[in-house]
Write a protein that holds these residues in place. Sequence first.
Motif, PDB file in Angstrom:
ATOM      1  N   ALA A 203       0.833  -1.206   0.000  1.00  0.00           N
ATOM      2  CA  ALA A 203       0.000   0.000   0.000  1.00  0.00           C
ATOM      3  C   ALA A 203       0.869   1.257   0.000  1.00  0.00           C
ATOM      4  CB  ALA A 203      -0.927  -0.007   1.209  1.00  0.00           C
ATOM      5  N   LEU A 204       1.952   1.238   0.776  1.00  0.00           N
ATOM      6  CA  LEU A 204       2.843   2.399   0.817  1.00  0.00           C
ATOM      7  C   LEU A 204       3.527   2.604  -0.526  1.00  0.00           C
ATOM      8  CD1 LEU A 204       4.158   4.699   2.371  1.00  0.00           C
ATOM      9  CD2 LEU A 204       5.868   3.070   3.224  1.00  0.00           C
ATOM     10  N   ARG A 205       3.919   1.523  -1.192  1.00  0.00           N
ATOM     11  CA  ARG A 205       4.547   1.637  -2.506  1.00  0.00           C
ATOM     12  C   ARG A 205       3.570   2.248  -3.509  1.00  0.00           C
ATOM     13  NH1 ARG A 205       9.613   2.112  -2.444  1.00  0.00           N
ATOM     14  NH2 ARG A 205       8.853   3.270  -4.217  1.00  0.00           N
ATOM     15  N   ARG A 206       2.284   1.894  -3.402  1.00  0.00           N
ATOM     16  CA  ARG A 206       1.296   2.489  -4.305  1.00  0.00           C
ATOM     17  C   ARG A 206       1.177   3.988  -4.065  1.00  0.00           C
ATOM     18  NH1 ARG A 206      -1.430  -2.425  -3.329  1.00  0.00           N
ATOM     19  NH2 ARG A 206      -2.672  -1.494  -1.640  1.00  0.00           N
ATOM     20  N   THR A 207       1.274   4.388  -2.820  1.00  0.00           N
ATOM     21  CA  THR A 207       1.236   5.818  -2.503  1.00  0.00           C
ATOM     22  C   THR A 207       2.455   6.533  -3.076  1.00  0.00           C
ATOM     23  OG1 THR A 207      -0.023   5.454  -0.471  1.00  0.00           O
ATOM     24  CG2 THR A 207       1.213   7.506  -0.635  1.00  0.00           C
ATOM     25  N   ILE A 208       3.624   5.939  -2.899  1.00  0.00           N
ATOM     26  CA  ILE A 208       4.865   6.561  -3.365  1.00  0.00           C
ATOM     27  C   ILE A 208       4.937   6.578  -4.890  1.00  0.00           C
ATOM     28  CG2 ILE A 208       7.385   6.304  -3.422  1.00  0.00           C
ATOM     29  CD1 ILE A 208       7.173   5.112  -0.579  1.00  0.00           C
ATOM     30  N   ASP A 209       4.617   5.447  -5.517  1.00  0.00           N
ATOM     31  CA  ASP A 209       4.816   5.303  -6.959  1.00  0.00           C
ATOM     32  C   ASP A 209       3.658   5.836  -7.791  1.00  0.00           C
ATOM     33  OD1 ASP A 209       7.191   4.025  -6.345  1.00  0.00           O
ATOM     34  OD2 ASP A 209       6.293   2.033  -6.364  1.00  0.00           O
ATOM     35  N   GLU A 210       2.439   5.719  -7.269  1.00  0.00           N
ATOM     36  CA  GLU A 210       1.271   6.052  -8.082  1.00  0.00           C
ATOM     37  C   GLU A 210       0.440   7.189  -7.516  1.00  0.00           C
ATOM     38  OE1 GLU A 210      -0.935   2.427  -8.552  1.00  0.00           O
ATOM     39  OE2 GLU A 210       0.900   1.241  -8.853  1.00  0.00           O
ATOM     40  N   GLY A 211       0.804   7.693  -6.332  1.00  0.00           N
ATOM     41  CA  GLY A 211       0.033   8.772  -5.735  1.00  0.00           C
ATOM     42  C   GLY A 211      -1.268   8.326  -5.110  1.00  0.00           C
ATOM     43  N   ALA A 212      -1.381   7.039  -4.756  1.00  0.00           N
ATOM     44  CA  ALA A 212      -2.598   6.544  -4.100  1.00  0.00           C
ATOM     45  C   ALA A 212      -2.761   7.222  -2.742  1.00  0.00           C
ATOM     46  CB  ALA A 212      -2.518   5.030  -3.930  1.00  0.00           C
ATOM     47  N   PRO A 213      -4.002   7.440  -2.291  1.00  0.00           N
ATOM     48  CA  PRO A 213      -4.240   8.116  -1.002  1.00  0.00           C
ATOM     49  C   PRO A 213      -3.575   7.375   0.158  1.00  0.00           C
ATOM     50  CG  PRO A 213      -6.275   7.942  -2.254  1.00  0.00           C
ATOM     51  CD  PRO A 213      -5.267   7.101  -2.974  1.00  0.00           C
ATOM     52  N   LEU A 214      -3.085   8.139   1.113  1.00  0.00           N
ATOM     53  CA  LEU A 214      -2.473   7.571   2.312  1.00  0.00           C
ATOM     54  C   LEU A 214      -3.508   7.606   3.433  1.00  0.00           C
ATOM     55  CD1 LEU A 214       0.231   6.590   3.698  1.00  0.00           C
ATOM     56  CD2 LEU A 214       0.517   8.959   4.429  1.00  0.00           C
ATOM     57  N   THR A 215      -4.023   6.461   3.803  1.00  0.00           N
ATOM     58  CA  THR A 215      -5.027   6.406   4.865  1.00  0.00           C
ATOM     59  C   THR A 215      -4.353   6.544   6.221  1.00  0.00           C
ATOM     60  OG1 THR A 215      -4.886   4.007   5.120  1.00  0.00           O
ATOM     61  CG2 THR A 215      -6.426   4.866   3.450  1.00  0.00           C
ATOM     62  N   ILE A 216      -5.135   6.962   7.221  1.00  0.00           N
ATOM     63  CA  ILE A 216      -4.570   7.109   8.560  1.00  0.00           C
ATOM     64  C   ILE A 216      -4.181   5.752   9.126  1.00  0.00           C
ATOM     65  CG2 ILE A 216      -6.807   6.987   9.738  1.00  0.00           C
ATOM     66  CD1 ILE A 216      -3.713   9.157  10.665  1.00  0.00           C
ATOM     67  N   GLU A 217      -4.902   4.704   8.733  1.00  0.00           N
ATOM     68  CA  GLU A 217      -4.552   3.361   9.191  1.00  0.00           C
ATOM     69  C   GLU A 217      -3.176   2.957   8.671  1.00  0.00           C
ATOM     70  OE1 GLU A 217      -8.776   4.045   9.430  1.00  0.00           O
ATOM     71  OE2 GLU A 217      -7.440   4.102   7.667  1.00  0.00           O
ATOM     72  N   LEU A 218      -2.931   3.235   7.383  1.00  0.00           N
ATOM     73  CA  LEU A 218      -1.617   2.928   6.826  1.00  0.00           C
ATOM     74  C   LEU A 218      -0.546   3.798   7.468  1.00  0.00           C
ATOM     75  CD1 LEU A 218       0.285   1.554   4.827  1.00  0.00           C
ATOM     76  CD2 LEU A 218      -0.434   3.215   3.081  1.00  0.00           C
ATOM     77  N   ALA A 219      -0.847   5.087   7.674  1.00  0.00           N
ATOM     78  CA  ALA A 219       0.119   5.992   8.303  1.00  0.00           C
ATOM     79  C   ALA A 219       0.507   5.508   9.689  1.00  0.00           C
ATOM     80  CB  ALA A 219      -0.458   7.402   8.367  1.00  0.00           C
ATOM     81  N   ASP A 220      -0.463   4.974  10.448  1.00  0.00           N
ATOM     82  CA  ASP A 220      -0.157   4.441  11.779  1.00  0.00           C
ATOM     83  C   ASP A 220       0.821   3.269  11.690  1.00  0.00           C
ATOM     84  OD1 ASP A 220      -1.658   6.169  13.353  1.00  0.00           O
ATOM     85  OD2 ASP A 220      -3.479   4.964  13.205  1.00  0.00           O
TER      86      ASP A 220
END
Length: 696
Positions: A30-47
């Motif tokens: 999920a983090l790679r999708r955020t970094i590579d594709e700009g996918a939203p960063l949820t608070i659950e993932l941020a935690d």
Amino acid sequence: MKPYVTEYFAENVFTDSAMRAYLSAEAYAALRRTIDEGAPLTIELADQVAAAMREWAVGLGATHYTHWFQPMTGQTAEKHDAFLSPGKEPGKVILDFDGKKLIRGEADASSFPSGGLRATFEARGYTTWDCTSPPFVRKDGDVATLCIPTAFCAYSGEALDEKTPLLRSMEALDRQAVRVLSLLGVRAKKVLPCVGGEQEYFLIDKSAYCRRKDLIYTGRTLFGAPPAKGQELEDQYYSSMSARVARFMAELNEELWKLGVIAKTQHYEAAPAQYELAPVYATANIATDHNQIIMEMLRKVADRHGFACLLHEKPFDHVNGSGKHDNWSLMTDTGRNLLKPAKKPEDADVFNTFFMAVIAAVNEYAPALRMSCASLGNSFRLGGNEAPPSVISVYIGSDFCALVDHLAEKQTGSLAKKMEMTMGVSTLPMLLRDTSDRNRTSPFAFTGNKFEFRMVGSSQSLGFPNTVLNTIVAEQLMRIANRMEAGESLKDILADLAAKSRRVLFNGDNYTAEWREEANRRGLPCIESTVEAIETMTAPELVDVFARRGVLSEAELSARREIALMSYAKHGSIESATMLKMARQKILPACIRYSAALAAAAAAVRSAGCDDSVHTELLANLCEGIRNFKDATDGLAAAQEEFCGKKRGANDSARYIEEKIKPVMALVRKRADELEIMVDKEYWPLPSYGEMMFCN
């Protein structure tokens, strides 16, 4: 045995492998999708990411974390918070760092330069995590801190830093580059500007630095007669280094490698005590972060070795100053360099399109590039036959000029093959000569598979110059895509760009007066004045292009213009005040003491019945020099008093420094340097140029 670099490289960086090790497979993906594709960063993932990052950093000894950001000061800023919160049991604490703390921090926005975007009473500002630039643990002796690269904005949302506009410009460039590639039949999900920033700097002995208030307060020497030997013999460049400098560079490399900075090249530069470090390419925002790390480590490691590292563009008169050559290219997510000349005919359209887009951008928006490097420090370097002049031109070499001519005539252009070259010695191998030479006088040069922007100042952040470059190239790519989508042929589009942009191409010596005259005939802008260059920041055509590409609003540009002008004025005022203090408290008293010694010597010789004409002549010349110096310092004092006694806006303040203060400072320096040559070395109160530049 000391471990090799491959064993500890990036050990203090939260790298992709560290993310894999500390995150679950789902969280990592999920983090790679955020970094590579700009996918939203949820608070659950941020935690989850925050917990993993904390565990990793604490394992390296970190007790605090900081949102590491780049306000418009040219430096970095940070506020440290401990990984501590009260525990449930009285008197106990727990380690605490969650997704909210990772994503958002708060800084006092009114205490950083805002150019009017923030009032003193409006203090709130926000830092927010740039997940595309990896966090790192910086170790200062036994103290370790987790540094999280972030952007910085005001409570009202405007960018107050170097990072935010850079990230916006990268996205703008990506969108238009992918559009163009799609129209050319090339599949790419992402196009990123890649940057390699060469860093020039000086090293002098710390003991000499501490005796020079001008270096301490302003970063450059305000006084100093040229030594008997400077760089005339051209024997410094690439020469061998002393053991002391070699030890400094070895430790510097190790510190940088641990932080994931691939410091690749190091060498002695053209001037005495001047050196250069060059890292390997990275994406523009990471390269900008890396360059800030490089500058910080240069100063810290130098101090540990008894050196002072000078990053000012012109710390010493009479010898070359320092720049920061910005090597810029475009890379797809598949690893294709769009500025690498095509070997296959079917790839020629891609190279020709992006090559011409960059040249057209420079041709149309040359004042923007000039503005992006305008500062007081750089004003002492640019145009001085050691650095690019104020006329922006593009060097591409004769073969590429022929290619542009072919494109302008709608002909199929191809580059000549590399020629074999022999050195005339049977044991030396055959060389393949590149399709173009290098032009060290050009402000913007194509060097084979990248463009090198050579005007950037050595103390400057790479952020704004690359923001400008990304934005103006994105604009040209947008126009190309629009024309192609409207049905216009690529051949016609490239012919139009080539015909209009040929005027900016120049392969000769940029330092000559003849080129200046030719540039005027071509209608190329020449902005000599630094203040005038800064003022162009809010020219209508620049406001329009930054707004169209979503990089900077008119308010944000106006704020940056205000900040740049006030920075120029404030630095100039500090230099003027420092010069006056040194003149009155150091140089004048020393000269008077020496004149008294000469007078006493002349009287003693005369009383002995000997010829005192030499002593009298020396004394007369010295007294005349002291009078000239005193008159010049009085003139500077009057100009400084006038500057401080009247409230002015940013523009008027910068103009006053440029037009009134700087010329008088130049005269004061001239008079002081004349005295330095007259006065006994034992009396002169400042370390000389020779002592500073030849004692490493």
